[in-house]
Design a protein around this motif. Structure first.
Motif, PDB file in Angstrom:
ATOM      1  N   SER A 156       0.832  -1.199   0.000  1.00 18.22           N
ATOM      2  CA  SER A 156       0.000   0.000   0.000  1.00 18.22           C
ATOM      3  C   SER A 156       0.868   1.250   0.000  1.00 18.22           C
ATOM      4  O   SER A 156       0.615   2.199  -0.738  1.00 18.22           O
ATOM      5  CB  SER A 156      -0.922  -0.018   1.218  1.00 18.22           C
ATOM      6  OG  SER A 156      -1.642   1.185   1.292  1.00 18.22           O
ATOM      7  N   ALA A 157       1.918   1.256   0.815  1.00 21.48           N
ATOM      8  CA  ALA A 157       2.839   2.401   0.859  1.00 21.48           C
ATOM      9  C   ALA A 157       3.551   2.562  -0.475  1.00 21.48           C
ATOM     10  O   ALA A 157       3.697   3.670  -0.989  1.00 21.48           O
ATOM     11  CB  ALA A 157       3.857   2.216   1.982  1.00 21.48           C
ATOM     12  N   ARG A 158       3.984   1.458  -1.071  1.00 23.35           N
ATOM     13  CA  ARG A 158       4.678   1.518  -2.364  1.00 23.35           C
ATOM     14  C   ARG A 158       3.745   2.062  -3.452  1.00 23.35           C
ATOM     15  O   ARG A 158       4.172   2.802  -4.331  1.00 23.35           O
ATOM     16  CB  ARG A 158       5.242   0.158  -2.744  1.00 23.35           C
ATOM     17  CG  ARG A 158       6.398  -0.272  -1.839  1.00 23.35           C
ATOM     18  CD  ARG A 158       7.033  -1.561  -2.284  1.00 23.35           C
ATOM     19  NE  ARG A 158       7.978  -1.399  -3.362  1.00 23.35           N
ATOM     20  CZ  ARG A 158       9.216  -0.939  -3.233  1.00 23.35           C
ATOM     21  NH1 ARG A 158       9.661  -0.590  -2.046  1.00 23.35           N
ATOM     22  NH2 ARG A 158      10.007  -0.846  -4.270  1.00 23.35           N
TER      23      ARG A 158
ATOM     24  N   HIS B 275       3.619   5.754  -3.200  1.00 29.70           N
ATOM     25  CA  HIS B 275       4.848   6.325  -3.759  1.00 29.70           C
ATOM     26  C   HIS B 275       4.800   6.285  -5.285  1.00 29.70           C
ATOM     27  O   HIS B 275       5.222   7.243  -5.946  1.00 29.70           O
ATOM     28  CB  HIS B 275       6.086   5.566  -3.264  1.00 29.70           C
ATOM     29  CG  HIS B 275       6.296   5.632  -1.784  1.00 29.70           C
ATOM     30  ND1 HIS B 275       6.123   6.781  -1.045  1.00 29.70           N
ATOM     31  CD2 HIS B 275       6.667   4.676  -0.908  1.00 29.70           C
ATOM     32  CE1 HIS B 275       6.376   6.525   0.231  1.00 29.70           C
ATOM     33  NE2 HIS B 275       6.706   5.256   0.342  1.00 29.70           N
ATOM     34  N   LEU B 276       4.276   5.204  -5.845  1.00 26.02           N
ATOM     35  CA  LEU B 276       4.173   5.089  -7.296  1.00 26.02           C
ATOM     36  C   LEU B 276       3.301   6.203  -7.852  1.00 26.02           C
ATOM     37  O   LEU B 276       3.652   6.843  -8.848  1.00 26.02           O
ATOM     38  CB  LEU B 276       3.608   3.718  -7.695  1.00 26.02           C
ATOM     39  CG  LEU B 276       3.362   3.509  -9.189  1.00 26.02           C
ATOM     40  CD1 LEU B 276       4.665   3.625  -9.976  1.00 26.02           C
ATOM     41  CD2 LEU B 276       2.701   2.150  -9.426  1.00 26.02           C
ATOM     42  N   ASP B 277       2.185   6.452  -7.204  1.00 17.53           N
ATOM     43  CA  ASP B 277       1.287   7.522  -7.644  1.00 17.53           C
ATOM     44  C   ASP B 277       2.008   8.868  -7.624  1.00 17.53           C
ATOM     45  O   ASP B 277       1.922   9.640  -8.588  1.00 17.53           O
ATOM     46  CB  ASP B 277       0.040   7.552  -6.751  1.00 17.53           C
ATOM     47  CG  ASP B 277      -1.074   8.370  -7.350  1.00 17.53           C
ATOM     48  OD1 ASP B 277      -1.328   8.237  -8.564  1.00 17.53           O
ATOM     49  OD2 ASP B 277      -1.689   9.144  -6.594  1.00 17.53           O
ATOM     50  N   ASP B 278       2.738   9.154  -6.551  1.00 14.95           N
ATOM     51  CA  ASP B 278       3.511  10.398  -6.460  1.00 14.95           C
ATOM     52  C   ASP B 278       4.547  10.482  -7.578  1.00 14.95           C
ATOM     53  O   ASP B 278       4.732  11.534  -8.200  1.00 14.95           O
ATOM     54  CB  ASP B 278       4.236  10.504  -5.116  1.00 14.95           C
ATOM     55  CG  ASP B 278       3.294  10.687  -3.945  1.00 14.95           C
ATOM     56  OD1 ASP B 278       2.115  11.044  -4.163  1.00 14.95           O
ATOM     57  OD2 ASP B 278       3.736  10.451  -2.799  1.00 14.95           O
ATOM     58  N   CYS B 279       5.229   9.380  -7.836  1.00 13.18           N
ATOM     59  CA  CYS B 279       6.283   9.354  -8.852  1.00 13.18           C
ATOM     60  C   CYS B 279       5.701   9.567 -10.252  1.00 13.18           C
ATOM     61  O   CYS B 279       6.286  10.277 -11.071  1.00 13.18           O
ATOM     62  CB  CYS B 279       7.060   8.042  -8.798  1.00 13.18           C
ATOM     63  SG  CYS B 279       8.078   7.888  -7.309  1.00 13.18           S
TER      64      CYS B 279
END
Length: 177
Positions: A107-109, A112-116
């Motif tokens: 879920s955390a990853r 981060h993917l969405d932010d990236c």
């Protein structure tokens, strides 16, 4: 006559929808027969909705839902005690903890993917959208973005590499803080 779903049921359903893949993975890891697995998963869904009032929102919902699943799996296993291919309670508990940890990590990853993705330049975002949102192959994308299929494939590989590096970096930074 119109029926209204109360807010608690709406919240429980929303949370269940997000937790269901992890709970399903847990149930699948313990219940081998696919028909029984579907029945147990349905029992878990009902139990989650019915006991949602006891959920403490200060704790991760996935871990709580897996705890509910552990209880339902325990009931299932007690009915199958004579079966030699049944896990003991300690193994089931270990699986529940491991799957809850992995779900939290993933879920955390994903955040981060969405932010990236949002931090990438527009052309890279367009390539990602065409490939993964619209499920287009490089040859089809090539016609839309005035590139060759080979150039699209190479560009997508570079974008995926940058995304992986970005996610790993954000994940490391989040772990350090």
């Amino acid at each position: 006559m119109e029926k209204r779903v109360d807010e608690t049921t709406r919240q429980a359903t929303r949370q269940w929808t997000l937790a269901q893949p992890a709970v399903s993975a847990f149930v699948t890891s313990v219940v081998r027969d696919f028909r029984d697995r579907d029945d147990v998963l349905q029992d878990v869904a009902v139990a989650v909705i019915e006991s949602f009032d006891s959920y403490d929102p200060n704790f991760p919902f996935v871990a709580w839902a897996i705890g509910v699943a552990r209880n339902q799996v325990g009931l299932y296993l007690r009915g199958r005690r004579r079966d030699r291919l049944v896990f003991d309670d300690d193994t089931v508990a270990s699986l529940a903890i491991a799957i809850a940890d992995v779900a939290h990590e993933e879920s955390a990853r994903m955040e981060h993917l969405d932010d990236c993705i949002h931090s990438m330049e527009s052309r890279a975002r367009l390539l990602l959208e065409l490939r993964y949102k619209h499920d287009m192959k490089p040859a089809a994308i090539a016609g839309r973005v005035d590139m060759t299929a080979n150039a699209v494939a190479k560009a997508l590989q570079r974008v995926r590499d940058r995304l992986r590096e970005c996610v790993d970096q954000k994940h490391s930074q989040a772990g350090a803080s």
